[in-house]
Enzyme design. Sequence first.
Site, PDB file in Angstrom:
ATOM      1  N   LYS A   1       0.827  -1.216   0.000  1.00 29.17           N
ATOM      2  CA  LYS A   1       0.000   0.000   0.000  1.00 29.17           C
ATOM      3  C   LYS A   1       0.860   1.265   0.000  1.00 29.17           C
ATOM      4  CE  LYS A   1      -3.610  -2.696   0.727  1.00 29.17           C
ATOM      5  NZ  LYS A   1      -4.519  -3.104  -0.316  1.00 29.17           N
TER       6      LYS A   1
ATOM      7  N   HIS B   1      -6.307   0.780  -6.537  1.00 25.19           N
ATOM      8  CA  HIS B   1      -6.556  -0.344  -5.633  1.00 25.19           C
ATOM      9  C   HIS B   1      -7.505  -1.325  -6.332  1.00 25.19           C
ATOM     10  CE1 HIS B   1      -7.935  -1.585  -1.293  1.00 25.19           C
ATOM     11  NE2 HIS B   1      -6.995  -2.370  -1.749  1.00 25.19           N
TER      12      HIS B   1
ATOM     13  N   ASP C   1      -5.022  -7.084  -6.086  1.00 27.89           N
ATOM     14  CA  ASP C   1      -5.089  -5.926  -5.176  1.00 27.89           C
ATOM     15  C   ASP C   1      -4.728  -4.585  -5.818  1.00 27.89           C
ATOM     16  OD1 ASP C   1      -5.661  -4.994  -2.552  1.00 27.89           O
ATOM     17  OD2 ASP C   1      -3.536  -4.858  -2.102  1.00 27.89           O
TER      18      ASP C   1
ATOM     19  N   ARG D   1      -4.079 -13.419   7.793  1.00 34.31           N
ATOM     20  CA  ARG D   1      -3.697 -13.277   6.383  1.00 34.31           C
ATOM     21  C   ARG D   1      -2.857 -14.448   5.910  1.00 34.31           C
ATOM     22  NH1 ARG D   1      -5.419  -8.529   3.332  1.00 34.31           N
ATOM     23  NH2 ARG D   1      -6.545  -7.334   4.881  1.00 34.31           N
TER      24      ARG D   1
HETATM   25  O1  SAT Z   1      -2.388  -4.925   5.314  1.00 34.49           O
HETATM   26  S1  SAT Z   1      -2.692  -4.577   3.927  1.00 34.49           S
HETATM   27  O2  SAT Z   1      -2.827  -3.129   3.792  1.00 34.49           O
HETATM   28  O3  SAT Z   1      -1.624  -5.015   3.048  1.00 34.49           O
HETATM   29  C1  SAT Z   1      -4.103  -5.371   3.462  1.00 34.49           C
HETATM   30  C2  SAT Z   1      -5.282  -4.547   3.164  1.00 34.49           C
HETATM   31  O4  SAT Z   1      -5.748  -3.777   3.997  1.00 34.49           O
HETATM   32  O5  SAT Z   1      -5.809  -4.670   2.049  1.00 34.49           O
HETATM   33 MN    MN Z   2      -6.171  -4.081  -0.670  1.00 34.35          MN
END
Ligand code: SAT
Ligand code: MN
Length: 599
Positions: free
Chosen positions: A223, A243, A290, A382
């Site tokens: 991110k 995103h 993503d 995750r």
């Molecule tokens: O922790 S992350 O920002 O990589 C996952 C998400 O919030 O999409």
């Molecule tokens: Mn994401």
Amino acid sequence: MSIDPKTIRHEHLSEWVNEITHLCKPDKVHWCDGSVEEYETLSKEMVDNGVAIKLRARKNCLLFRSTASDVARVEDRTYISTKDQDEAGPTNNWVHIDELKKTMIGLYDGCMKGRTLYVIPFSMGPINSSLSRIGIEITDSPYVVCNMHIMTRVGTDVLEKLGDNGDFIYCLHSVGAPLEEGEEDVSWPCAPMEKKYVSHFPEENTIWSFGSGYGGNALLGKKCLSLRIASAIARREGWMAEHMLILRMTGPDGKCYHIGAAFPSACGKTNLAMLQPTIPGWKCECVGDDIAWMHIGEDGRLYAINPESGFFGVAPGTSYKSNPMAMDTLKENCIFANCALTPDGDVWWEDMTTTPPAKAIDWKGRDWTPDSGEPAANPNARFTAPAAQCPVICPDWESPKGVPIDIFIFGGRRASMVPLVMEAFDWEHGVFLGSTAASETTAANIGAVGTLRRDPFAMKPFCGYNMGDYFQHWLNMGKKLGDKAPKIFYVNWFRKSSDNRWLWPGFGENSRVLKWMCERVDGTVTANTTPIGLMPDKNSLDLCGLDIASKDLEELLSVDRHAWLLEVEDIRKHYGQIGDRVPDRLKDQIDKLEERLKE
Ligand code: SAT
Ligand code: MN
């Protein structure tokens, strides 16, 4: 398995690493070469000292348990630091560059004592692509190094590409937990909340993260670089960092369509990215789950690459029913965080199987049974998995020029009012739809779960500059793309009935909606004009073989004018909060919507 720092030709890089070493005072410095041996050595070290658990039941997989206060992105502690606060805008936390740096230098001073400083040269995007960007992450977390090996392309070839004076994005990360002489380490070192910072300096292509070891706070390629910093670069250079998942859908006649879809974190992007169509003859392949970086190609179309090389997906809810392709991706070579551990040495999370294991160790390391009254896995547990292992990875997922986008989709979780699907009247209306996207919140961010929040383009937590300027950038891109611009749609898979049932089955059945979009691109199906957008009628949506009550379908495709007029008021408020840089043309869209609703 490490690079000799003496071989580094890039003087400026060496200087920066020396400077940070001097500041953070680690015991050792290790330049990562990205090799399998490096990954294995670090994994073994972490297993030997009790930081990670090797899963007996899954080949080459590790399980980590984080501290209960370090389980998700920390949006309240995330900063976009620019000279002028207006550049960051009202949707971002801001502290003046000088002040933020002063505070953080204080925190970084001596923060790596007793630890190893790792230098990770990484590429976001295939190394041979001119669209890729190089980052160098300095971190004191071996967990981060292993995750970066999966999520990005790490290694010596990155340094080669960098040459002796190539540009890179400076990424500095520390868990913020120095060790005193002889002090024993904990299994998940991090700093208390008030010392956590995820700071971005977009004017200097620099990221400084301190105090958290989890996910997007620590894996700075994701991110921080690929969205917050890249969005600011993209605006300056005339491209887009979004995103979005990227998906290829192929029809029975072999024609390919590429889709970019933006949903907030934990709203099913990974499921949609790996969707398996239920309609005969159609095929889907995953390019990314993503993030999309998109440039206008020589033919005037918009081409997307996935800058990442792995999936960092939400585990709970992932199952052979919801996402079989993800489940098959997770069979080996993965890293799990905050999942439960079963007696046979495997991971488990809520809804992975219909029957939970009779007992397990929960994500906090405590004995757990289905009667424990608490979930066994953290809701933001995750998996980190290599994209190449996905059985439906698109053969062109690493194409250096990317794939041409035909369709954009926005959406979120909305229990009521927002229909299953609508198509924008034109680009400007589509940008309006994206700018008003809203979703009920999830556990991906620390904060309240289930409240409605506006999340324009699913970028609210990830836009590295003023949101009003970002809207304008979307309008500008549309102008450049002209009639080659992708068609824009808005979806809601999460609509519920008044008696709290899901109205739409979701998952693979979502392919029916995607098929309608592809046919809209080709102009082979009709759409009804409604005040909120173009919508399919019952006959143009392929529902063959689907058991759905016609009353449910009617509700899914209905427009409640009264509820939408209330929504209009909320959108006005939302634009008001983004401030005076919201383009007038988008403000006009609110008036037009209101007029259509009142007709
Ligand atoms: O922790 S992350 O920002 O990589 C996952 C998400 O919030 O999409
Ligand atoms: Mn994401």
